[in-house]
Scaffold this motif. Structure first.
Motif, short mmCIF file in Angstrom:
data_model
loop_
_atom_site.label_atom_id
_atom_site.label_comp_id
_atom_site.label_asym_id
_atom_site.label_seq_id
_atom_site.Cartn_x
_atom_site.Cartn_y
_atom_site.Cartn_z
N CYS A 89 67.10 34.92 -50.87
CA CYS A 89 66.43 33.65 -51.22
C CYS A 89 65.45 33.34 -50.21
N CYS B 68 70.77 33.08 -48.92
CA CYS B 68 70.96 34.40 -48.38
C CYS B 68 69.59 34.97 -48.11
N SER C 115 68.63 29.00 -54.73
CA SER C 115 70.14 29.67 -54.46
C SER C 115 70.15 30.90 -55.47
N CYS C 116 71.22 31.82 -55.42
CA CYS C 116 71.19 32.94 -56.07
C CYS C 116 72.88 33.37 -56.16
N ASP D 217 74.25 35.39 -54.67
CA ASP D 217 75.10 35.91 -53.21
C ASP D 217 74.90 34.56 -52.30
N CYS D 218 74.46 33.42 -52.76
CA CYS D 218 74.49 32.20 -51.99
C CYS D 218 74.84 31.06 -52.78
N LYS E 53 68.16 39.32 -60.60
CA LYS E 53 69.24 39.20 -59.94
C LYS E 53 69.90 37.92 -60.22
ZN LIG Z 1 70.67 33.77 -52.56
#
Ligand SMILES: [Zn+2]
Ligand SMILES: [Zn+2]
Length: 744
Positions: free
Chosen positions: A146, A143, A164-165, A167-168, A106
């Motif tokens: 996470c 998110c 973090s990733c 999506d966030c 991801k």
């Molecule tokens: Zn995330």
């Protein structure tokens, strides 16, 4: 660095019940156990602790019984006063690197991938203890995915504050032609613009780096002009370690240094037949060595893998001022240099330059040139006897740092630049203010350099007066000596230690300019036993900037002066001769100026555009000789084991005579270096010592260090700096050591 999850897993493994927490004075573990099992637990903690962790002290005690039904991780309370060590910033780890490159992950190509084993720490911390809320990550909400990783003690990202990733995400933005484009993600555009010869400023860990294509001489020339940096070498970010190996001579210790969690810049000799068409004359004018680092952040990794060529990567600043780390300032100031600025919304609290290290070629002696990102600010040496006092030492002027002793922990700031500029003063004050916010130290004493006009001395005295506490002045070269003694645990030594302290300048106890000093330390007493023959220190700041003036001053009184006279106009010559005849100037024993004089006479370097340029080029000339010739043959200017009455004049006379005989300059440079090593060994024999310790900026010279090791290693025990730089960065630590260990 994943210490609590490690304890948690170990406790599960041993079926222990209890809890672990992380407080301001360290990790606490309470558990129910028989004595035997408890000892096994402790032993395994010691043996299996995570790679990046350092256990400075470990105690076990029986406490009042409480019955636990499971093992838990309890989260930090910041009530207690912070006395924690500060963790430096870590380069991207291999697990994250793998995920970054794996399409199924991801976080594939996510420029801010981190885990508990890697990512920024010191650069983002606002207060202690280290927690998401106390860092600049507090503005990012995780998110659900996470958060799940963050909450799971068995996950690599358990309690990972930088998590973090996509999506966030931490977001990139691009500034170009006066417009800021938010939520920028087209990294191919950066590659395109590098290829188009653009200068791009990129926000990294410690601040902004200025980057451009390292194979394009025109853009590098433009960068030099805009940065007002005519010849000082630029560092490179390399795309691939295997391709780097084709371009430079690299040993295993240097390779490890490039790939470890500190990811410093490593100085490496370039191969004559390198593969990459580097614009070498523009990158490192007149030198055979380049500074290289590997992409230590995921963003650099993505960009460099796409670019498939090395880039210039130099601190984002105008001329020599402090590295820019705030977005607003980047747009205001760096846009004067960079065509494009790549920003992101993770704030940097405290700026740091990249650290720089080098190794000697034959003996692999490590030399730290700059201690900053990845290395600063904690310093751990459990053998030192520290006081309970809270002490601030403010360092020197060039290559400044400060050291704080607080609750028996030593913190040595990162390299803070040369505080002869206003910006560096501001940075120094801000960094100290940051330390005050982290630790709230109640100072007992302030230690300063003896030089009354250094910013750090003036500021230190001001702090002392404001707090109504004493300040103590400490001589510059003695501080150097105590720094290397402290690092090598020699401060308790009853055996004599000779200190060879060589640098450019420092105010001596007699009011003269010292710099070629020999001290003896024994039973907590230090004595100056020898020094380079003094010469007149003329024309103030002009002298270090113009090596020809050092040649003039050192060679005054010798019969053959044509070579030196040619460096001046008649008017200059007459004025300077009168100055020297006055003989009312301060005296100097600086070996830095001797290097300048020799570089001027041998290589014709009469002016230098950055500190140390002449000495570096002289070292480079010596290296050119050693590369081609047998180093085991020691040419030295001394025929017998007897020191001439005046060493400096003797050296200069012999060098001029060698030039007249037509010897090549590389040979003379090499012979000069060998003679210095010989000189040291003669003083050491004269003093009847076994132990010899080295400090001062001159020992950044890899070939001098190499020759000392080759010349003296069999007969003496030699001590160099280990985690600190031999240059003035170590002064603040040395001041502290002097205060703690001086017998008077
Ligand atoms: Zn995330
Ligand atoms: Zn990682």
């Amino acid at each position: 660095m994943g210490f609590r999850p490690f304890i948690y897993k170990l406790a599960l493994d041993l079926n222990l019940k209890g809890w672990v927490n992380n407080t301001s004075n360290g990790v606490h573990i309470h558990f129910n156990s028989e004595k035997e099992l408890a000892n096994i637990f402790v032993k395994r903690i010691e043996e299996e602790s995570p790679e990046r962790s350092v256990i400075t002290q470990l105690d076990i005690d029986e406490v009042p019984f409480e019955n636990y039904s499971e093992f838990n991780i309890i989260h930090s309370s910041s009530e207690e006063e912070a006395s924690l060590l500060l963790t430096p910033d870590f380069a991207m780890c291999n697990d994250c690197k793998e995920e970054l490159l794996s399409e199924k992950n991801k976080r594939f190509q996510y420029p801010f991938i981190t885990c508990t084993n890697c990512g920024p720490r010191y650069s983002i911390i606002k207060s202690l203890p280290y927690d998401r809320e106390t860092t600049t990550m507090d503005s990012f909400k995780m998110c659900p995915s996470c958060q799940k990783e963050y909450d799971n003690p068995l996950d690599r990202r358990y309690y990972s504050q930088t998590n973090s990733c996509p999506d966030c995400a931490i977001e990139l933005s691009l500034f170009e032609n006066g417009t800021l484009q938010k939520n920028f993600s087209n990294l191919d555009y950066i590659i395109e613009q590098w290829n188009n010869g653009k200068i791009i400023a990129i926000k990294g860990i410690g601040g902004y780096l200025l980057t451009c294509d390292a194979t394009n001489p025109e853009v590098i020339k433009r960068l030099r002009k805009l940065k007002n940096r005519p010849t000082k070498p630029f560092a490179l970010l390399y795309h691939d370690i295997y391709e780097l190996a084709e371009d430079v001579e690299m040993d295993i210790c240097e390779k490890l240094e490039l790939e470890n969690t500190k990811a410093s810049i490593v100085l490496l000799n370039i191969k004559q037949d390198m593969m990459t068409p580097l614009a070498i004359r523009e990158i490192a004018p007149n030198l055979n060595q380049i500074g290289v680092m590997m992409p230590y952040t995921p963003l650099y990794k993505i960009l460099l893998s796409k670019f498939k060529k090395p880039t210039i990567a130099t601190s984002g600043n105008v001329s020599n001022s402090t590295i820019v780390y705030e977005d607003k300032k980047a747009i205001e100031e760096l846009s004067k240099i960079a065509d494009i600025i790549l920003l992101n919304n993770r704030e940097i609290v405290i700026p740091q330059d990249d650290s720089v290290v080098r190794y000697s070629t034959i003996k692999f002696q490590k030399i730290i040139i700059r201690r900053s990102r990845g290395l600063a600010p904690s310093y751990i040496n459990s053998k030192l006897k520290l006081s309970n006092k809270t002490i601030l030492s403010t360092g020197a002027m060039l290559k400044s740092t400060f050291t704080l002793l607080n609750k028996q922990n030593i913190y040595i700031s990162q390299y803070l630049g040369n505080t002869d500029s206003y910006e560096a003063e501001v940075n120094y004050k801000n960094t100290l203010l940051h330390f005050n916010q982290l630790f709230h130290p109640k100072l007992d004493v302030v230690l300063v350099d003896k030089h009354p006009n250094y910013f750090a001395s003036v500021y230190g005295k001001e702090i002392a007066e404001n707090n109504n506490i004493p300040f103590i002045e400490i001589q510059h070269h003695k501080a150097h000596f105590y720094a290397v003694l402290g690092e090598n645990n020699l401060l308790e030594s009853a055996e004599k230690v000779l200190g060879v302290i060589w640098d450019g300048t420092g105010l001596g106890d007699d009011g003269n300019i010292w710099g070629g000093e020999f001290f003896v330390y024994q039973n907590k007493k230090v004595e100056r036993v020898h020094h380079l023959n003094e010469f007149q220190f003329i024309l103030g700041d002009k002298m270090p900037k113009e090596p020809r003036i050092s040649a003039l001053a050192i060679a005054s009184g010798i019969s053959e002066t044509t070579i030196i006279k040619d460096k001046f106009s008649n008017t200059e010559w007459n004025i300077y001769q009168k100055l020297l005849q006055n003989n009312t100037h301060l005296k100097s024993s600086s070996i830095g100026r001797l290097f300048d004089a020799v570089a001027s006479i041998v290589l014709g370097i009469d002016k230098q555009s950055y500190e140390g340029e002449a000495a570096m080029r002289l070292e480079n000339a010596a290296y050119t000789y050693f590369r081609k010739n047998n180093i085991t043959k020691f040419y030295t200017y001394f025929k017998e084991d007897k020191l001439p009455a005046n060493f400096t004049i003797f050296i200069v006379e012999n060098i001029i005579s060698d030039i007249k005989k037509g010897f090549e300059k590389e040979f003379i440079a090499a012979k000069f270096h060998i003679t210095l090593a010989h000189y040291i060994s003669m003083i050491a024999k004269e003093q009847g010592v076994k132990k010899v310790a080295f400090s001062g900026g001159v020992f950044q010279n890899q070939w001098l260090v190499e020759l000392i090791l080759l010349f003296m290693d069999d007969d003496f025990e030699l001590y160099f700096h280990k985690e600190l730089s031999p240059n003035d960065e170590c002064i603040s630590f040395g001041q502290l050591m002097y205060y703690l260990y001086d017998g008077d």
